[in-house]
Design an enzyme around this catalytic site. Structure first.
Site, PDB file in Angstrom:
ATOM      1  N   LYS A  69      39.987  43.373  40.592  1.00 28.30           N
ATOM      2  CA  LYS A  69      40.585  44.415  39.375  1.00 28.30           C
ATOM      3  C   LYS A  69      39.275  45.157  39.154  1.00 28.30           C
ATOM      4  O   LYS A  69      38.655  45.146  38.162  1.00 28.30           O
ATOM      5  CB  LYS A  69      40.993  43.346  38.204  1.00 28.30           C
ATOM      6  CG  LYS A  69      41.806  44.306  37.265  1.00 28.30           C
ATOM      7  CD  LYS A  69      42.576  43.124  36.580  1.00 28.30           C
ATOM      8  CE  LYS A  69      43.421  43.862  35.162  1.00 28.30           C
ATOM      9  NZ  LYS A  69      44.315  44.764  35.645  1.00 28.30           N
TER      10      LYS A  69
HETATM   11  N1  PMP Z   1      48.837  44.168  39.675  1.00 28.37           N
HETATM   12  C1  PMP Z   1      48.126  45.236  38.924  1.00 28.37           C
HETATM   13  C2  PMP Z   1      47.900  46.397  39.758  1.00 28.37           C
HETATM   14  C3  PMP Z   1      47.676  45.015  37.739  1.00 28.37           C
HETATM   15  O1  PMP Z   1      46.935  45.946  37.225  1.00 28.37           O
HETATM   16  C4  PMP Z   1      48.237  43.905  37.126  1.00 28.37           C
HETATM   17  C5  PMP Z   1      47.872  43.851  35.557  1.00 28.37           C
HETATM   18  N2  PMP Z   1      46.633  43.176  35.423  1.00 28.37           N
HETATM   19  C6  PMP Z   1      49.240  43.291  37.657  1.00 28.37           C
HETATM   20  C7  PMP Z   1      49.290  43.211  39.107  1.00 28.37           C
HETATM   21  C8  PMP Z   1      49.457  41.695  37.044  1.00 28.37           C
HETATM   22  O2  PMP Z   1      48.337  40.883  36.898  1.00 28.37           O
HETATM   23  P1  PMP Z   1      48.230  39.669  35.768  1.00 28.37           P
HETATM   24  O3  PMP Z   1      49.403  38.899  35.626  1.00 28.37           O
HETATM   25  O4  PMP Z   1      46.977  38.993  35.875  1.00 28.37           O
HETATM   26  O5  PMP Z   1      47.842  40.556  34.534  1.00 28.37           O
END
Ligand code: PMP
Length: 328
Positions: A172
């Site tokens: 991330k």
């Molecule tokens: N894909 C992307 C590109 C994101 O930014 C997010 C949000 N964090 C998600 C998927 C979903 O991830 P999570 O469930 O961990 O928030």
């Protein structure tokens, strides 16, 4: 000059929370400043997290959803940047709790931890195992899970998700959100709510800020984590709830673009997105209409789990205020 209000984070003067967490302690918002030369380059190697906290009015408790999983991913993202964390997972979890108390939140909260290389390390040079610094900001951000009929329109973006060998989507990190931003901007300019992104193999990856699920003939299908997606925490939780509580088989496999067009249901999930029905993809409407029956059931269940309205999944939530123990 008129102050434009940011739809998600309060930026206008007087609207920000009193404290953020920086360099290991609570810092008043106004005192958390850096030199202008820090702007820009550090972002190249910065990583972040998005974590939700849900307010349970009955218990007057703020439940943080899966903080350990988010903080583990935060550490993995740092590791990929060859950044070491000066703080333990426990310290960061404690920081989230401190923010809830210091800012007197009495409603849903969105936490955004950010890790960066401090001290003027130009972001573009090779870096071997240097310590990062961490800042955590928290905002009031109401959940939309009470809106049972909520759904969004999507298009398939003309932008592709970079593959793991180019810029790993599983981390991330800020730079990959340039790709997300291009996708989101294109979708909005063309009148859609969100864009769904294909990977360089021509298969469905994810949406700009969320993961994608389809329902076909009673089975939920989602692209695998090797499809160029973030290792989403909501996606894992949703797979568990579908299988274990709703009795819906879940398959992780490659997904073709046109499967989005012929699916019975399509929905998106993520921390900010929560669980949200897709009303159409490129103007093809899902067979069951939106929200479809599986999405509806899942959204309700997800709401009860995150807000602490059922006991079975208590281990997915961490009470920030510690009042939950007094629950009748
Ligand atoms: N894909 C992307 C590109 C994101 O930014 C997010 C949000 N964090 C998600 C998927 C979903 O991830 P999570 O469930 O961990 O928030």
């Amino acid at each position: 000059m008129t102050q434009e209000k940011h739809p998600k984070g309060p930026l206008a003067q007087g609207e920000h929370p009193a404290f953020l967490w920086w360099k290991g302690e609570l810092v008043p918002w106004e005192k958390a400043t850096v030199h202008v030369t820090m702007v820009g380059w550090t972002a190249i190697s910065s990583v972040f997290e998005g974590i939700r906290g849900y307010w349970n009015a009955q218990e007057r408790e703020l439940y943080i959803f899966h903080p350990a999983a988010h903080l583990d991913r935060f550490n993995r993202s740092m590791k990929l940047m060859r950044m070491t964390s000066p703080y333990s997972k426990d310290q960061l979890l404690e920081a989230l709790k401190q923010l809830v108390k210091a800012n007197s939140f009495q409603g849903d909260v969105y936490f955004q931890p950010l890790a960066y290389f401090p001290g003027g390390v130009p972001g573009y040079v090779g870096v071997l195992e240097r310590p990062g610094e961490v800042m955590i900001v928290s905002y009031a951000r109401p959940s939309t899970l009470e809106q049972e009929e909520k759904s969004s329109t999507c298009c398939v973006s003309t932008w592709l998700r970079p593959m793991d060998t180019q810029m790993p989507p599983r981390a991330k990190m800020l730079p990959i959100y340039q790709n997300s931003r291009m996708v989101a901007t294109e979708a909005q300019m063309n009148g859609y709510d969100y864009g769904i992104i294909m990977n360089t193999q021509g298969k469905v990856a994810e949406a700009s800020h969320a993961c994608v699920f389809l329902v076909r003939d009673g089975t939920a299908i989602t692209p695998p984590i090797t499809a160029g997606i973030l290792e989403s925490i909501t996606r894992t939780a949703v797979m568990d709830l579908l299988r274990d509580e709703l009795g819906i088989p879940v398959v992780e496999r490659e997904v073709d673009r046109t499967e989005l067009y012929v699916a019975d249901e399509v929905f998106l999930c993520g921390t900010a997105m929560e669980v949200e029905a897709v009303a159409s993809v490129d103007k093809y409407r899902p067979g069951a209409g939106a929200p479809g029956p599986v999405t509806r059931r899942l959204r309700r269940l997800f709401r009860d789990v995150v807000r602490g309205m059922e006991t079975k999944y208590a281990h997915w939530r961490t009470p920030a205020l510690g009042r939950a123990a007094t629950r009748a």
